[in-house]
Scaffold this active site. Structure first.
Site, short mmCIF file in Angstrom:
data_model
loop_
_atom_site.label_atom_id
_atom_site.label_comp_id
_atom_site.label_asym_id
_atom_site.label_seq_id
_atom_site.Cartn_x
_atom_site.Cartn_y
_atom_site.Cartn_z
N HIS A 1 0.84 -1.22 0.00
CA HIS A 1 0.00 0.00 0.00
C HIS A 1 0.86 1.26 0.00
CE1 HIS A 1 -4.00 -1.87 0.39
NE2 HIS A 1 -3.30 -2.84 0.93
N GLY B 1 -7.18 -14.30 -7.72
CA GLY B 1 -7.66 -13.61 -6.54
C GLY B 1 -6.93 -13.98 -5.26
N SER C 1 -2.92 -12.30 -10.72
CA SER C 1 -3.33 -12.93 -11.97
C SER C 1 -3.88 -11.89 -12.93
CB SER C 1 -4.38 -14.02 -11.71
OG SER C 1 -5.59 -13.47 -11.27
N GLU D 1 -6.94 -1.62 -16.08
CA GLU D 1 -7.58 -2.11 -14.84
C GLU D 1 -8.32 -0.99 -14.11
OE1 GLU D 1 -5.48 -5.22 -12.99
OE2 GLU D 1 -6.64 -5.13 -11.15
N ASP E 1 1.90 -4.08 -9.90
CA ASP E 1 1.68 -5.41 -10.46
C ASP E 1 2.03 -5.46 -11.95
OD1 ASP E 1 0.70 -5.67 -7.96
OD2 ASP E 1 -1.36 -6.11 -8.54
P1 ADP Z 1 -5.46 -11.19 -8.41
O1 ADP Z 1 -4.96 -10.94 -7.03
O2 ADP Z 1 -5.22 -12.60 -8.80
O3 ADP Z 1 -4.91 -10.21 -9.40
P2 ADP Z 1 -7.94 -9.95 -9.17
O4 ADP Z 1 -9.28 -10.00 -8.57
O5 ADP Z 1 -7.26 -8.63 -9.31
O6 ADP Z 1 -7.04 -11.00 -8.37
O7 ADP Z 1 -8.01 -10.56 -10.65
C1 ADP Z 1 -8.59 -11.82 -10.87
C2 ADP Z 1 -9.43 -11.80 -12.13
O8 ADP Z 1 -8.58 -11.67 -13.29
C3 ADP Z 1 -10.17 -13.08 -12.36
O9 ADP Z 1 -11.40 -13.10 -11.65
C4 ADP Z 1 -10.40 -13.04 -13.87
O10 ADP Z 1 -11.48 -12.18 -14.21
C5 ADP Z 1 -9.11 -12.41 -14.36
N1 ADP Z 1 -8.15 -13.45 -14.72
C6 ADP Z 1 -7.06 -13.84 -14.02
N2 ADP Z 1 -6.42 -14.85 -14.62
C7 ADP Z 1 -7.13 -15.14 -15.73
C8 ADP Z 1 -6.99 -16.10 -16.80
N3 ADP Z 1 -5.97 -16.97 -16.82
N4 ADP Z 1 -7.90 -16.07 -17.78
C9 ADP Z 1 -8.91 -15.20 -17.78
N5 ADP Z 1 -9.11 -14.28 -16.82
C10 ADP Z 1 -8.23 -14.24 -15.81
MG MG Z 2 -5.25 -8.13 -9.36
#
Ligand code: ADP
Ligand code: MG
Length: 384
Positions: free
Chosen positions: A34, A121, A126, A159, A171
């Protein structure tokens, strides 16, 4: 990482064309939580969990995106591209294309297949891996050479502005610019950075608590508002304080009584975390792992007590690691309220450490955690 050859086959089978394949890593933040939106310092590592993107051109005017993780395909017109999110995973890749289009790049009809092993998540980003994999694939397809820091900014904007998630730059930046065997100290003010080598005897053990708590009113947004409130109050005394990056512990001592208690605690976390992050980079540069471990421990306490960004399960995961052989430092990593802890561990002890932590956490909480030994990996690139 998932097998690129397998994704190539999936793409060929679905779209009948041989694609180019690109990869973008997830990340773990060693320290600096943060601080990014306070224009401060962070020190993430790109990891060997990543998203693959396979891409090929089409000639029917469509953007077709397939996610192997969801076994789902979505189709959109290439011109004009949708300008609004739909609350679906496709918002992330589509958002990147929409932002690129807004910057004047023409996005041609294309097929894009995505497949990743970054846990969704769990605080290993991701979302940034998907954005950066998409951006790297699409910019290669259209022959646009965009410098790494700018590409990261465009993905962050996807994003923020398209998906509607209020994330900082960390990120996307590390997913673009990470380097094998290194952490990256990033100055979120001007995006200048330097690499800090991960010593050969240091392992990264990432422990997933398997929980993600939603906090009333969205924890991330609330905390961010509190940080900004503290900053505004300090700026009435020292107008040069534009972000908490510019403030010091002395400022809090002088004017902290004017700041509401919660905002004061959040500000204390951010201000001291910036300092710890700089010191942690120095510790890595001089291979002083005990100093790094101590800073990580202090960072966790600050994140948990002052920022109140932890949760019972994450505190438990950190506590249970403390007396395991080989531990150098442990803390909750990522946006908070669950997700993963990062443990810096002596490499010879890493396997036993991971097994013991898994068993202890299972016995204490009844939850079976996923624990991974990760390697500091390269940023986004084309896969041969
Ligand atoms: P994180 O901490 O993993 O970044 P977020 O909530 O910011 O969590 O992002 C997760 C979202 O990103 C998933 O719910 C999906 O919508 C998208 N996402 C992540 N990986 C993939 C993937 N391999 N294919 C499609 N969408 C993905
Ligand atoms: Mg994220």
């Amino acid at each position: 990482m998932k097998d690129p050859a397998a994704l190539r086959q999936i793409h060929e089978h679905r779209f009948g064309v041989t694609p180019e394949i690109f990869v973008a890593p997830g990340r773990v933040n060693l320290i600096g939580e943060h601080t990014d939106y306070a224009e401060g310092f962070v020190m993430p590592v790109a990891i060997d969990f990543a998203t693959l993107a396979a891409i090929s051109p089409r000639n029917d005017g469509k953007i077709v995106i397939y996610a192997e993780n969801f076994h789902q395909e979505r189709s959109f017109p290439a011109n004009p591209l949708p300008t609004k999110a739909s609350g679906h995973w496709s918002d992330y890749p589509l958002g990147v294309m929409a932002i690129l289009a807004g910057e004047g790049y023409t996005i041609p009809p294309l097929s894009l297949s995505l497949w990743g092993d970054v846990p969704l998540g769990s605080g290993l980003s991701s979302s940034a891996a998907v954005e950066v994999a998409t951006a790297t694939a699409v910019t290669s397809l259209i022959g646009a050479a965009i410098p790494g820091p700018k590409l990261a900014r465009l993905c962050q904007r996807a994003e923020n502005e398209f998906v509607g998630a209020n994330c900082g730059i960390m990120d996307q930046f590390i997913s673009v610019n990470g380097a094998a065997d290194n952490a990256l100290l990033l100055d979120c003010r001007d995006l200048s950075y330097r690499l800090a080598p991960i010593p050969a005897n240091m392992a990264l053990v990432i422990a997933n608590t398997m929980v993600k708590h939603s906090v009333a009113g969205d924890g991330y947004t609330t905390r961010r508002a509190e940080v900004e409130e503290a900053c505004r109050i300090l700026a009435t005394h020292r107008p040069e304080i534009k972000f908490l990056r510019d403030a010091t512990v002395a400022d809090l001592e002088a004017w902290g009584h004017e700041i509401p208690p919660n905002a004061l605690k959040r500000a204390r976390h951010v201000i001291t975390e910036n300092q710890r992050t700089l010191e942690a980079a120095d510790a890595l540069l001089r291979h002083d792992l005990p100093a790094l471990g101590k800073l990580m421990h202090e960072a966790h306490v600050s994140y948990s007590k002052d920022f109140e960004g932890s949760c019972v399960e994450a505190d438990t995961m950190v506590d249970l690691a403390q007396d395991l052989p080989g531990l150098i430092g442990a803390r909750l990593t990522g946006g908070g309220f669950g997700g993963c802890t990062v443990n810096v561990v002596e490499i010879d002890e890493a396997t036993a450490f991971a097994a013991a932590l898994k068993e202890r956490y299972r016995q204490t909480t009844g939850i079976d955690p996923e624990i991974h030994i990760c390697h500091a990996s390269a940023g986004a690139h084309r896969v041969a």
